[in-house]
Design an enzyme around this catalytic site. Structure first.
Site, mmCIF file in Angstrom:
data_model
loop_
_atom_site.group_PDB
_atom_site.id
_atom_site.type_symbol
_atom_site.label_atom_id
_atom_site.label_comp_id
_atom_site.label_asym_id
_atom_site.label_seq_id
_atom_site.Cartn_x
_atom_site.Cartn_y
_atom_site.Cartn_z
ATOM 1 C CB CYS A 124 -0.869 0.017 1.229
ATOM 2 S SG CYS A 124 -1.807 -1.493 1.429
ATOM 3 N NE ARG A 134 4.724 1.916 -0.955
ATOM 4 C CZ ARG A 134 5.839 1.649 -0.319
ATOM 5 N NH1 ARG A 134 6.976 2.110 -0.782
ATOM 6 N NH2 ARG A 134 5.842 0.957 0.792
ATOM 7 C CG ASN A 160 1.935 -0.168 3.923
ATOM 8 O OD1 ASN A 160 1.536 -1.310 3.727
ATOM 9 N ND2 ASN A 160 3.137 0.250 3.542
ATOM 10 N N GLY A 161 0.366 -2.020 6.360
ATOM 11 C CA GLY A 161 0.905 -2.963 7.335
ATOM 12 C C GLY A 161 -0.134 -4.006 7.672
ATOM 13 C CD GLU A 178 8.451 -9.753 -11.944
ATOM 14 O OE1 GLU A 178 7.891 -9.297 -10.949
ATOM 15 O OE2 GLU A 178 9.681 -9.655 -12.128
ATOM 16 C CG HIS A 214 18.202 -35.413 -11.470
ATOM 17 N ND1 HIS A 214 18.633 -36.718 -11.306
ATOM 18 C CD2 HIS A 214 19.285 -34.708 -11.870
ATOM 19 C CE1 HIS A 214 19.933 -36.787 -11.566
ATOM 20 N NE2 HIS A 214 20.354 -35.569 -11.922
ATOM 21 C CE LYS A 224 10.523 -1.585 -8.072
ATOM 22 N NZ LYS A 224 11.110 -2.564 -9.024
HETATM 23 O O1 M6R Z 1 12.871 -4.428 -2.664
HETATM 24 P P1 M6R Z 1 13.435 -5.813 -2.660
HETATM 25 O O2 M6R Z 1 14.604 -5.987 -3.539
HETATM 26 O O3 M6R Z 1 13.683 -6.327 -1.265
HETATM 27 O O4 M6R Z 1 12.264 -6.722 -3.252
HETATM 28 C C1 M6R Z 1 12.373 -8.108 -3.276
HETATM 29 C C2 M6R Z 1 11.399 -8.720 -4.259
HETATM 30 O O5 M6R Z 1 10.078 -8.426 -3.879
HETATM 31 C C3 M6R Z 1 11.647 -8.195 -5.674
HETATM 32 O O6 M6R Z 1 12.958 -8.433 -6.075
HETATM 33 C C4 M6R Z 1 10.698 -8.870 -6.697
HETATM 34 O O7 M6R Z 1 10.967 -10.228 -6.786
HETATM 35 C C5 M6R Z 1 10.898 -8.167 -8.033
HETATM 36 N N1 M6R Z 1 10.048 -7.018 -8.111
HETATM 37 C C6 M6R Z 1 10.650 -9.056 -9.186
HETATM 38 O O8 M6R Z 1 10.968 -8.420 -10.379
#
Ligand code: M6R
Length: 604
Positions: free
Chosen positions: A2, A27, A97-98, A484, A500, A599
């Site tokens: 959020c 976000r 947010n949380g 994704e 495998h 994000k």
């Molecule tokens: O902000 P961060 O690097 O900690 O985020 C970790 C993952 O949520 C992030 O790398 C996610 O896998 C990517 N948005 C994928 O492209």
């Protein structure tokens, strides 16, 4: 996750909130809402993107308000569950947010006292709790309510009876104050503020804050007023715009020839044949290191897996890579003296949990992040900034390549300290590193060819990515990018593993992308390609420009410029990113904002 915004000042709150929410919608974006105090408190909510909200609301008068983009956790996507949430008397509004962990108990207690809930969210209890505690002073009501709440939160609260103030608080979810002239802001992310101010104050866990248009008062957990320093954000507002590209993701892929330069700038010296990292990091690397753990989620985890190959090759130090959500509960038993956390945002809840766990266990901690002032950067003993500028596309691109290079710099620094590499070898690494921007441009120039290749994948229901050594985590990343943003099922495998089990899934309709580098495992990956082809699928090889054999084995070939073994990772990554991008584009997907994803994942 959020996004939160709060505003008080001389501008129309309506305009500021909508503009800032647009900057935050990466976000989380299943619904959005705003609450503004003019003559009274008015709240508007809408399902879908911010533009839906923008077009559905009347022009509301008022210079103080709050806004929210929602990424559903508790309760389905609906107008009722969108924020702001209101108290029963509709005078108090809250954005959150949380996750409130004890919300069921609190809700039952509040319902027994006569509160009527209109949503299924955990967040709504905050509005009712504050209403219950309210005795004419909003900050006191917020402060005593927070004592009853367990869980993570960043909140901003407004009250019709005190129309001049915003009250904000944070615990394990990001919240910053934006400082302006005759106006002030709250936001979950500095990107939301860049159009209005580059002056920010970071809040820490347990702090809460009363903001009016011309004053800011911050209090710690014991309700003692504290002074905090203002920070200047160097990011340019224009960096957070598409600048003519159809998608942020494509813009960010193209920016990599610059962003890799930025991660190297001031850190590698050809003349001195040296690597320089921030002082605090160098001190941490100087101490004895028995082993290193690298901890992260998602794409950042894959950069960590690549880091393992880099560090182990260059330094002989054993490296263990762990998923944050596992490490935070199970990982600190065999703890390393040094734990490196990879996180673009610096706000990923699982990574922050793991970081705190490592610190408490007595490990030295370093964070590699793109966001100065992020929670991770402030908690860790030292941090390395990837210096990419804001990354808006949900799919991580430029930050991934800069994370890999940051880990390479850490490896080279350790090797220098431990005298495991001589100055000639460091010089040769630096020369090769400096050629990477040119190599990225060379790959970008093949974008049309890669777009053509995407046609072979666009109708697949499943795609395999295979590679050996460092190309194994690259395969995982290639598969993650594809799944994704294009919603095609994709898996990355260590090429030796597919026999495998995964072989059972291979049919002629399962295209395989094979990453082929001219190293000790070249013959092995070629025979893996043969095994795959014997089962019918078409193989797209991503191969070195000097590989003259590969055409005999693969159906299609995309080429990357030759660099020393491990450094081709960057060019290969750019090919994988463009491939995923073009497939998603051909399938008409929402590239910058894939369904169900956010994000920055700020809840556990
Ligand atoms: O902000 P961060 O690097 O900690 O985020 C970790 C993952 O949520 C992030 O790398 C996610 O896998 C990517 N948005 C994928 O492209």
């Amino acid at each position: 996750m959020c996004g939160i915004i709060g505003y008080t000042g001389h501008r129309a709150a309506n305009d500021v909130l909508i503009e800032s929410l647009k900057r935050l919608d990466y976000r989380g974006y299943d619904s959005a809402g705003i609450g503004i105090i003019g003559e009274n408190l008015q709240v508007f909510k809408e399902i879908g993107e911010i533009s839906m909200l923008q077009h559905s609301i009347p022009k509301i008068k008022g210079n103080l308000g709050i806004g929210h983009t929602r990424w559903a956790t508790h309760g389905k996507v609906s107008k009722e569950n969108a924020h702001p949430h209101l108290s029963c008397d509709k005078k108090i509004a809250v954005v959150h947010n949380g996750i409130i962990e004890n919300f069921r108990t609190l809700r039952e207690e509040l319902e027994n006292k006569g509160h009527i809930f209109t949503s299924q969210t955990d967040s709504e209890i905050i509005a009712h709790l504050i209403e219950e505690e309210y005795k004419g002073n909003l900050e006191q009501a917020v402060s005593s309510s927070l004592k009853k709440i367990q869980g993570s939160y960043a909140i901003v609260v407004i009250c019709e009876d005190e129309p001049e103030k915003l009250v904000g608080a944070r615990n394990e979810s990001p919240l910053v104050i934006g400082v302006g002239d005759n106006e002030n802001f709250f936001a979950s992310d500095v990107t939301a503020l860049l159009k209005f101010t580059n002056r920010v104050i970071y809040l820490d866990d347990g702090e809460f804050c009363i903001v009016t248009k011309d004053s800011i008062h911050i209090f710690d957990r014991n309700n003692t007023e504290i002074q905090k320093k203002e920070n200047i954000i160097e990011w340019d507002f224009n960096d957070a715009k598409k600048s003519g590209f159809p998608h942020f993701m494509l813009k960010e892929i193209y920016e990599q020839s610059d962003s890799v330069q930025r991660v190297l700038r001031g850190r590698v010296s050809e003349i001195d044949r040296s690597i320089e990292l921030p002082d605090k990091v160098e001190i941490l690397l100087n101490d004895a290191i028995d082993s290193i753990h690298i901890v992260a989620c998602g794409t950042s985890l894959y950069s960590g897996m690549i880091g393992k190959y880099l560090i182990e090759k260059i330094t002989n130090i054993p490296v263990f890579v762990e998923i944050s959500s596992e490490y935070r509960y199970f990982g600190t038993k065999d703890r390393s003296s040094l734990v490196v956390f990879m996180t673009q945002s610096g706000e990923t809840a699982d990574t922050l949990g793991a970081l705190k766990k490592a610190k408490n266990a007595g490990s030295r901690t370093i964070v590699v992040t793109n966001v100065i002032g992020s929670t991770a950067a402030r908690i860790a003993d030292g941090f390395v900034l990837t210096q990419c500028g804001p990354e808006i596309g949900v799919a991580a691109t430029k930050t991934f390549t800069s994370q890999m290079l940051s880990l390479l710099l850490i490896a080279l620094k350790i090797a220098t300290i431990r005298k495991e590499l001589g100055s000639d070898e460091i010089y040769s690494y630096i020369r090769n590193l400096k050629d990477i921007p040119r190599q990225i441009r060379q790959v970008l120039a093949q974008s049309d060819k890669i777009a053509d290749m995407a046609k072979h994948l666009k109708d697949a229901t499943s795609v395999f990515f295979i590679g050996r050594g460092v190309n194994y985590p690259l395969s995982l990343e290639g598969a993650l990018k594809l799944k994704e943003i294009s919603y095609i099922h994709a898996e990355g495998f260590a090429a030796g593993e597919i026999k495998h089990g995964p072989f059972a899934l291979l049919t002629k309709d399962t295209p395989v992308v094979a990453i082929v580098t001219r190293d000790a495992t070249y013959d092995k990956i070629i025979s893996n390609i043969g095994e795959v082809k014997a089962r019918g699928p078409q193989v797209i090889a991503i191969a070195d420009e000097k590989d003259t054999e590969i055409e005999k084995h693969a159906d299609f070939v995309l080429r990357f410029p030759t660099n020393t073994g491990l450094l081709s990772c960057v060019s290969i990554t750019v090919i994988l990113q463009l491939l995923a991008y073009h497939v998603a584009k051909l399938r008409g997907c929402s590239i910058d904002k894939p369904r169900n994803l956010a994000k920055s994942v700020t809840v556990e």
